[in-house]
Design an enzyme around this catalytic site. Structure first.
Site, PDB file in Angstrom:
ATOM      1  CB  CYS A 116     -12.506  -8.806  96.588  1.00  0.00           C
ATOM      2  SG  CYS A 116     -13.674  -7.458  96.247  1.00  0.00           S
ATOM      3  CG  HIS A 249     -11.685 -10.931  93.363  1.00  0.00           C
ATOM      4  ND1 HIS A 249     -13.230 -10.935  93.652  1.00  0.00           N
ATOM      5  CD2 HIS A 249     -11.660  -8.881  93.213  1.00  0.00           C
ATOM      6  CE1 HIS A 249     -13.764 -10.051  93.700  1.00  0.00           C
ATOM      7  NE2 HIS A 249     -12.544  -9.242  93.602  1.00  0.00           N
ATOM      8  CG  ASN A 279     -16.611  -8.348  92.987  1.00  0.00           C
ATOM      9  OD1 ASN A 279     -16.491  -8.569  93.750  1.00  0.00           O
ATOM     10  ND2 ASN A 279     -15.873  -6.633  93.019  1.00  0.00           N
TER      11      ASN A 279
HETATM   12  O1  UT7 Z   1     -13.187  -6.190  94.239  1.00  0.00           O
HETATM   13  C1  UT7 Z   1     -12.970  -4.657  93.966  1.00  0.00           C
HETATM   14  C2  UT7 Z   1     -13.615  -3.984  93.940  1.00  0.00           C
HETATM   15  N1  UT7 Z   1     -13.412  -3.047  92.880  1.00  0.00           N
HETATM   16  C3  UT7 Z   1     -13.135  -3.400  91.351  1.00  0.00           C
HETATM   17  O2  UT7 Z   1     -13.112  -4.061  90.911  1.00  0.00           O
HETATM   18  C4  UT7 Z   1     -13.676  -1.862  90.354  1.00  0.00           C
HETATM   19  C5  UT7 Z   1     -12.471  -1.160  89.911  1.00  0.00           C
HETATM   20  N2  UT7 Z   1     -11.971  -0.968  89.162  1.00  0.00           N
HETATM   21  C6  UT7 Z   1     -13.624  -0.557  87.615  1.00  0.00           C
HETATM   22  O3  UT7 Z   1     -13.933  -2.388  87.383  1.00  0.00           O
HETATM   23  C7  UT7 Z   1     -14.132   0.833  86.898  1.00  0.00           C
HETATM   24  O4  UT7 Z   1     -13.096   1.645  87.283  1.00  0.00           O
HETATM   25  C8  UT7 Z   1     -15.360   0.777  86.639  1.00  0.00           C
HETATM   26  C9  UT7 Z   1     -16.438   0.195  86.227  1.00  0.00           C
HETATM   27  C10 UT7 Z   1     -15.860   0.897  88.731  1.00  0.00           C
HETATM   28  C11 UT7 Z   1     -15.121   2.004  86.686  1.00  0.00           C
HETATM   29  O5  UT7 Z   1     -14.709   1.946  85.020  1.00  0.00           O
HETATM   30  P1  UT7 Z   1     -14.485   3.056  84.297  1.00  0.00           P
HETATM   31  O6  UT7 Z   1     -13.904   1.945  83.193  1.00  0.00           O
HETATM   32  O7  UT7 Z   1     -13.369   3.975  85.159  1.00  0.00           O
HETATM   33  O8  UT7 Z   1     -15.666   4.740  84.302  1.00  0.00           O
HETATM   34  P2  UT7 Z   1     -15.100   5.884  84.740  1.00  0.00           P
HETATM   35  O9  UT7 Z   1     -15.498   5.769  86.444  1.00  0.00           O
HETATM   36  O10 UT7 Z   1     -13.508   6.497  83.784  1.00  0.00           O
HETATM   37  O11 UT7 Z   1     -16.555   6.340  84.618  1.00  0.00           O
HETATM   38  C12 UT7 Z   1     -16.510   6.590  83.088  1.00  0.00           C
HETATM   39  C13 UT7 Z   1     -17.862   7.505  82.694  1.00  0.00           C
HETATM   40  C14 UT7 Z   1     -18.474   8.669  83.504  1.00  0.00           C
HETATM   41  O12 UT7 Z   1     -19.022   9.738  83.496  1.00  0.00           O
HETATM   42  P3  UT7 Z   1     -17.893  10.758  82.484  1.00  0.00           P
HETATM   43  O13 UT7 Z   1     -18.076  11.740  83.769  1.00  0.00           O
HETATM   44  O14 UT7 Z   1     -17.444  10.491  81.421  1.00  0.00           O
HETATM   45  O15 UT7 Z   1     -19.409  11.770  82.258  1.00  0.00           O
HETATM   46  C15 UT7 Z   1     -18.973   7.893  84.801  1.00  0.00           C
HETATM   47  O16 UT7 Z   1     -19.807   9.161  85.313  1.00  0.00           O
HETATM   48  O17 UT7 Z   1     -19.125   6.656  82.769  1.00  0.00           O
HETATM   49  C16 UT7 Z   1     -20.111   7.146  83.928  1.00  0.00           C
HETATM   50  N3  UT7 Z   1     -20.708   6.132  84.712  1.00  0.00           N
HETATM   51  C17 UT7 Z   1     -21.676   5.079  84.487  1.00  0.00           C
HETATM   52  N4  UT7 Z   1     -22.501   5.419  83.196  1.00  0.00           N
HETATM   53  C18 UT7 Z   1     -23.699   4.519  82.831  1.00  0.00           C
HETATM   54  C19 UT7 Z   1     -19.767   5.273  86.061  1.00  0.00           C
HETATM   55  N5  UT7 Z   1     -20.650   4.622  86.229  1.00  0.00           N
HETATM   56  C20 UT7 Z   1     -21.356   4.262  84.955  1.00  0.00           C
HETATM   57  C21 UT7 Z   1     -22.674   3.611  85.504  1.00  0.00           C
HETATM   58  N6  UT7 Z   1     -23.379   3.973  83.882  1.00  0.00           N
HETATM   59  N7  UT7 Z   1     -23.266   2.216  86.295  1.00  0.00           N
END
Ligand code: UT7
Length: 322
Positions: A116, A249, A279
């Site tokens: 990225c 980005h 993204n």
């Molecule tokens: O170019 C660089 C590329 N990547 C990035 O920039 C990603 C950077 N990270 C992020 O943007 C965030 O960490 C995410 C959007 C990927 C995730 O958000 P988060 O607030 O960190 O959520 P989390 O990983 O703590 O997950 C919270 C909950 C989990 O469930 P439990 O364990 O609390 O029951 C996940 O399983 O959300 C669940 N979850 C989803 N639920 C519905 C994860 N993905 C999804 C989904 N839909 N797509």
């Protein structure tokens, strides 16, 4: 003294926008529009057809950038394509683009792989080539068919990304257009964001899909983007108050807002395309740049900062005066 300056930009997104609901229904995901919007700011993304290659998207964006710059294919004397999803193992996507654009002057063409951060890296490299005096008109592209490396059964990553391409024409100039660039990488974090598979003996070895520790990437992205913003301003002898526009980005609205807050920018001073495009990895910064120029937010004489963060872990920034 020779400097480099952006003389034209172009962008391209394949097909129709796909809403969160359409994606969830189409791929059978256990997710919701609300979760995706609240956690990421993403509402739509574009996905290329199976037969579309990264060079096809790059060709569209490059053609638009050439028109905007008032240039022809044969004016180009350097082609750099930033991509993580090349058409094939080799030749480079840049060489394939050179053929598709009918550039017949045998200029150098090569790919840059910094995920990225790829476009920020590629622009910095092109700037150095031009300032050497050996090149006068570079085509710099960020292009991805990122959907090729997504695991549609992994809801934590597949909802975040989209496909697209952005391009700039960078030309030799008496006036500085790229005021400063800073590039970094820290390979010790390679495990938090990767597609670790490889081809060997005609077989895919390992996991060919994108894998991500979202929270680790989130924290590193906010810190590295904020730090590199300070660093590139200081390298140019400028301060936050001089900045007109931030072109970060487009990974997650929360990352963008955190960096904008660190730079004390108002809502109208940073570009957000992640809501409509997701993204698009190396394409996200040049697509956002093109959008800002075309809608009049970024005009001649204004100062803008582009920031990339991504797999590697890589990060970097370019400070540009239009
Ligand atoms: O170019 C660089 C590329 N990547 C990035 O920039 C990603 C950077 N990270 C992020 O943007 C965030 O960490 C995410 C959007 C990927 C995730 O958000 P988060 O607030 O960190 O959520 P989390 O990983 O703590 O997950 C919270 C909950 C989990 O469930 P439990 O364990 O609390 O029951 C996940 O399983 O959300 C669940 N979850 C989803 N639920 C519905 C994860 N993905 C999804 C989904 N839909 N797509």
């Amino acid at each position: 003294m020779i400097f480099s300056r952006i003389s034209g930009t172009g962008g391209h997104l394949p097909g129709n926008p796909i809403s969160n609901e359409e994606l969830i229904a189409g791929k059978g995901l256990d997710s919701s529009d609300e979760w995706i919007r609240v956690r990421t700011g993403i509402a739509y993304r574009h996905l290329a057809n199976a037969g579309t290659a990264t060079s096809d998207l790059a060709l569209e964006a490059a053609s638009r950038a050439l028109v905007a710059a008032g240039r022809n294919s044969d004016d180009i004397d350097l082609i750099i394509v930033a991509t993580t999803t090349p058409d094939m193992i080799f030749p480079s996507t840049a060489a394939i683009l050179q053929k598709k654009l009918l550039v017949t002057n045998a200029c150098p063409a090569f790919d840059v792989q910094a995920v990225c951060s790829g476009f920020v890296y590629a622009l910095s490299i092109a700037d150095k080539f031009i300032r050497s005096g050996e090149h006068r008109c570079a085509l710099v592209v960020g292009a991805e068919v990122f959907s090729k490396i997504l695991d549609w059964s992994d809801r934590t990553s597949c909802v975040l990304f989209g496909d697209g391409a952005g391009a700039v024409i960078l030309e030799a100039s008496d006036e500085p257009g790229i005021l400063a660039s800073v590039l970094h990488s820290d390979g010790s974090h390679s495990g938090i964001l990767s597609a670790p598979g490889c081809l060997s003996g005609g077989t895919i070895l390992g996991d060919p899909y994108l894998r991500m520790d979202g929270q680790a990437v989130f924290k590193l992205a906010v810190n590295s983007a904020s730090n590199v913003a300070d660093e590139v301003l200081s390298k140019a002898g400028l301060s936050q108050a001089d900045l007109d526009l931030l072109i970060p980005h487009q990974a997650n609205i929360r990352i963008i807002q955190a960096v904008a807050k660190r730079l004390a920018l108002s809502d109208s001073q940073f570009v957000v395309t992640v809501s409509e495009q997701g993204n698009t990895s190396a394409a996200s910064v040049p697509l956002a740049l093109d959008a800002a120029i075309r809608d009049g937010r970024l005009r001649e004489g204004m100062l803008a900062m582009m920031i990339g963060v991504g797999g590697g872990f890589t990060w970097g920034a370019n400070l540009i005066k239009l």
